[in-house]
Design an enzyme around this catalytic site. Structure first.
Site, mmCIF file in Angstrom:
data_model
loop_
_atom_site.group_PDB
_atom_site.id
_atom_site.type_symbol
_atom_site.label_atom_id
_atom_site.label_comp_id
_atom_site.label_asym_id
_atom_site.label_seq_id
_atom_site.Cartn_x
_atom_site.Cartn_y
_atom_site.Cartn_z
ATOM 1 N N GLY A 1 36.422 23.544 -59.308
ATOM 2 C CA GLY A 1 35.079 23.431 -59.256
ATOM 3 C C GLY A 1 34.280 22.095 -58.798
ATOM 4 N N LYS B 1 40.904 18.325 -68.353
ATOM 5 C CA LYS B 1 40.009 18.416 -67.473
ATOM 6 C C LYS B 1 39.950 16.875 -66.710
ATOM 7 C CE LYS B 1 36.068 20.881 -68.636
ATOM 8 N NZ LYS B 1 34.536 21.209 -68.886
ATOM 9 N N VAL C 1 40.562 21.891 -63.941
ATOM 10 C CA VAL C 1 41.249 22.135 -65.248
ATOM 11 C C VAL C 1 42.484 22.605 -65.554
ATOM 12 C CG1 VAL C 1 40.802 23.196 -67.427
ATOM 13 C CG2 VAL C 1 38.826 22.716 -65.786
ATOM 14 N N ASP D 1 23.224 20.186 -70.427
ATOM 15 C CA ASP D 1 23.407 21.163 -69.402
ATOM 16 C C ASP D 1 24.032 22.772 -70.059
ATOM 17 O OD1 ASP D 1 23.999 22.180 -66.593
ATOM 18 O OD2 ASP D 1 25.931 21.191 -66.266
ATOM 19 N N GLY E 1 41.807 26.484 -62.960
ATOM 20 C CA GLY E 1 40.427 26.293 -62.567
ATOM 21 C C GLY E 1 39.931 24.978 -61.862
#
Ligand SMILES: *[C@@H]1O[C@H](CO)[C@@H](O)[C@H](O)[C@H]1NC(C)=O
Ligand SMILES: *[C@@H]1O[C@H](CO)[C@@H](O)[C@H](O)[C@H]1NC(C)=O
Ligand SMILES: *[C@@H]1O[C@H](CO)[C@@H](O)[C@H](O)[C@H]1NC(C)=O
Ligand SMILES: *[C@@H]1O[C@H](CO)[C@@H](O)[C@H](O)[C@H]1NC(C)=O
Ligand SMILES: *[C@@H]1O[C@H](CO)[C@@H](O)[C@H](O)[C@H]1NC(C)=O
Ligand SMILES: *[C@@H]1O[C@H](CO)[C@@H](O)[C@H](O)[C@H]1NC(C)=O
Ligand SMILES: *[C@@H]1O[C@H](CO)[C@@H](O)[C@H](O)[C@H]1NC(C)=O
Ligand SMILES: *[C@@H]1O[C@H](CO)[C@@H](O)[C@H](O)[C@H]1NC(C)=O
Ligand SMILES: *[C@@H]1O[C@H](CO)[C@@H](O)[C@H](O)[C@H]1NC(C)=O
Length: 672
Positions: A407, A425, A412, A521, A405
């Site tokens: 973003g 990460k 990741v 968050d 992933g």
């Protein structure tokens, strides 16, 4: 005197660098990539064995046609009569809006366009090719009749026995449009389509201002990863016909979707406008894995079978789906598929290059040490709580094939580490300002063991921005499950349990007496789900510390669609800010609608607050899938809790502990 010395050293360093570059170039030219006497280039593209362009120069199945009628020439996977290699099949459907009839206008049964290659990497055992784009357009067809043109895209790279398969890890499904919902299904050996494997959806509810440039978040552009890790024999991208609101079809007539190399496409709102059916005339890059199929690596000590492909010395063999691939051993580079293809990286070089290598290595080591100290390494070492990875350890991990992933936050990676699946990460930007605070936070987090909190296993500090290693949670995040994968049914019990257990995790973090931890968050994307849909909250505090680089220090960090308006105004994060965000999460769980923030207004929240005053109105906001009479009372209770969490008077909001307790009671009552 000192100046002269500096000058001399600088000149010397420059000379070495140039020498090394020249050496590298000559070395590359000297190092063969094909069999002796075989051409190794088609235009600008290197063609390493087992690929080849003339008979005797390629392994069966790897033949390439170099078409010299283009300038520069282009390379295609050779299309052999009766071979299963196939690139695209376009079908044009049109619907006559007056009669409502669909008709198949053209199914391209003619010559199938061959797969055009972009590049080949023997080291990664993959190649990139141009793939087709599927699109749906509302066009003003001849005769002034509004037509809906529908294209479906199929590409079948090869049969399972052939060398080529679509990489599920390095490609993603991307859809772009005002309203678009593409899905991918798999081709199986019979050429039939299986049920959809994955899909995503983007909706703007007619409000084009909601779209913003950058990553695909479901507003004008959506993205989904391809399922599994085993290569796919082929995929079909299809989209339902378009329904457009009002007169949007005039400015926004087309949607498109594609299976495309991860991170290649950058969404621009400009792609929503005009006729985009020819946005990518040559197609878009996608990654195919190649391997020697139908065989496996010889067991240790066993004689290699006839036709064994890893013929170079200092090479090794690795088993993959339905076959094997060859690699050069560590410290060797080149082509393992040809005799003497793998050559020592340093050995044969000029001494100059070796010298440069040593210098660079020293520099790198020094930098790594500096980062390590800056990021609070010594403090963490003392605490002895957490595994500290060396940069070297993570090198193998941070390979594109492990990327799952990407973003705004960064990337990741998913890997098997000490027999455990972990997620690494790697933040993209940001800085650790207060290294002691960072180290402290990491120490605190590593002590947290709670079934609803994603476990922090380790970190790597020898890089500018620390990388964090977490336990891997298998079922993705709640955001995707709720909004991007409509195929997943979510009954009332599952939703209630997700709410209740997430609240439990948050309450636990808030209630730690010695070191309270705030999230900052809370949103569905940060609630991960395991195989049994048990939620685990990810991304506590640490990521916030990283994200707070100099530029953003004055601004609050977080997703506006979930952010407490009080926190947004004061910049002061409190437990009650998390409570507010959690209220929004409850609303999403019961409505299965996305929270959206636009022009200072959260549409989902204001709709609920408005409707809350009257039960009848409230029902309409519940997700149809769960809004039956047996659930209504529970849904009202949940809405009530959410509305309390969303109170603008911070003191009136319940604590997270209170919320968790009430959800637990609801859960118990239900399971009596
Ligand atoms: C090369 O490409 C041209 C244009 O697409 C095509 O007409 C021709 O058949 C191709 N040649 C070969 C050898 O495939
Ligand atoms: C669409 O349907 C209408 C009414 O049935 C018909 O008059 C028209 O010719 C059709 N248009 C096309 C392009 O087939
Ligand atoms: C629509 O399709 C149906 C079935 O194919 C056909 O019977 C009908 O005549 C068509 N209508 C028009 C207006 O073309
Ligand atoms: C379709 O295009 C034609 C010619 O370009 C134009 O005259 C007509 O008004 C258009 N129809 C619609 C519905 O916009
Ligand atoms: C793999 O095996 C199948 C059947 O066992 C055969 O049809 C096919 O040709 C083989 N493929 C290759 C590349 O050897
Ligand atoms: C291929 O897909 C079709 C359609 O879903 C299915 O009926 C068939 O059993 C599948 N074949 C294989 C070999 O999986
Ligand atoms: C996105 O970028 C394009 C150009 O790349 C620009 O025309 C457009 O206005 C941008 N959209 C937004 C919302 O910033
Ligand atoms: C998207 O952005 C990345 C990074 O800036 C760049 O490498 C890539 O070429 C861009 N893609 C396109 C299609 O322009
Ligand atoms: C492996 O490489 C070394 C040089 O680095 C060379 O001496 C040796 O012969 C190679 N082994 C084989 C089997 O080619």
């Amino acid at each position: 005197m000192g100046h002269i010395l500096v000058l001399v050293v600088a000149a010397w360093a420059l000379l070495i660098q140039q020498q090394a570059a020249i050496a590298e170039e000559q070395h590359d030219e000297l190092r063969p990539i094909t069999l002796p006497g075989c051409p190794d280039k088609c235009g600008d593209i290197s063609i390493p064995f087992p690929f080849g362009m003339i008979p005797g120069c390629f392994r069966e199945g790897f033949d390439i046609t170099c078409n010299h009628s283009f300038q520069p020439p282009r390379a295609f996977l050779a299309y052999r009569e009766g071979s299963p290699i196939q690139a695209t099949t376009f079908s044009f459907f049109s619907v006559n809006k007056t009669s409502g009839n669909y008709s198949l206008v053209d199914k391209a049964n003619g010559p199938i366009p061959p797969v055009e290659l972009i590049d080949i990497s023997v080291a990664e055992s993959d190649a990139r090719a141009y793939g087709p784009v599927a699109f749906v357009c509302n066009t003003n067809a001849t005769g002034g009749i509004l037509m809906d043109t529908y294209t479906s895209m199929e590409f079948l790279v090869d049969s399972p026995e052939g060398p080529f398969l679509v990489s599920p890890v390095r490609n993603v499904l991307v859809g772009v449009g005002v309203e678009v919902q593409p899905s991918v299904s798999k081709f199986n050996t019979t050429g039939d389509r299986d049920d959809p494997l994955t899909s995503c959806s983007s909706t703007l509810n007619g409000d084009l201002q909601l779209a913003s440039n950058g990553s695909c978040t479901g507003r004008g552009c959506c993205q989904a990863s391809l399922p599994g890790t085993r290569p796919l024999t082929g995929v079909t991208v299809s989209m339902p016909p378009k329904t457009l609101v009002n007169n949007l079809w005039v400015t926004n007539p087309c949607s498109f979707a594609m299976v495309v190399q991860n991170s290649w496409y950058n969404f621009s709102t400009a792609d929503l406008y005009g006729d985009t059916s020819n946005r990518f005339p040559r197609g878009v890059p996608y990654v195919i894995d190649f391997a020697i199929r139908n065989a496996s690596c010889p067991a240790k000590g066993q004689q290699p079978p006839p036709g064994y492909a890893c013929v170079s010395g200092n090479s090794s063999c690795a088993d993959v789906t339905n076959g094997y691939i060859c690699k050069c051993l560590e410290h060797y580079e080149g082509n393992p598929y040809i005799p003497n293809g793998c050559q020592g990286v340093i050995g044969g070089f000029f001494v100059m290059a070796a010298l440069l290598f040593v210098i660079l290595l020293r520099k790198e080591k020094k930098k790594m040490r500096e980062f390590y100290e800056k990021n609070g390494g010594p403090l963490l070492e003392k605490a002895n709580m957490i595994k500290i990875f060396k940069k070297e350890d993570l090198k193998e991990i941070l390979k594109t094939r492990n990327l799952i992933g990407a973003g705004n936050f960064g990337e990741v990676y998913k890997v098997l580490l000490d027999n455990k699946l972990v997620a690494v990460k790697k933040p993209k930007t940001g800085k650790v300002e207060h290294n002691e605070q960072f180290a402290n936070e990491v120490i605190i987090q590593s002590q947290v063991i709670h079934k609803n909190i994603v476990r922090l296993i380790g970190c790597c500090l020898e890089v500018d921005i620390p990388m964090l290693v977490y336990e891997f949670v298998t079922n993705g995040n709640l955001e995707d499950i709720l909004h991007n994968n409509n195929a997943v049914p979510l009954n009332m019990d599952v939703r209630l349990s997700i709410a209740s257990q997430s609240a439990d995790g948050l309450a636990y973090m808030h209630s730690r007496t010695s070191n309270k931890i705030l999230h900052g968050d809370v949103k569905p994307a940060n609630i991960l789900l395991d195989d049994n849909f048990m939620p685990k909250i990810s991304d506590f505090g640490i990521s916030r510390l990283i994200a707070r680089d100099k530029e953003h220090a004055e601004y609050v960090i977080g997703d506006l669609s979930y952010m407490d308006p009080v926190y947004k105004e004061t910049g002061l994060l409190t437990e009650k800010s998390d409570v507010y965000s959690f209220g929004v999460v409850i609303l999403e769980l019961i409505s299965r609608k996305r929270s959206t923030y636009y022009n200072g207004n959260n549409i989902l929240v204001s709709n609920f607050l408005e409707a809350h005053k009257e039960e009848k109105q409230l029902i309409e906001l519940f997700d149809n899938e769960i809004a039956d009479t047996s659930n209504l009372e529970l849904l009202y209770s949940l809405a009530k809790i959410a509305v309390e969490c969303l109170n603008l008077d911070v003191d009136q909001r319940p604590s997270m502990m209170d919320v968790a307790h009430r959800l637990l009671l609801l859960n118990r009552l239900r399971n009596l």
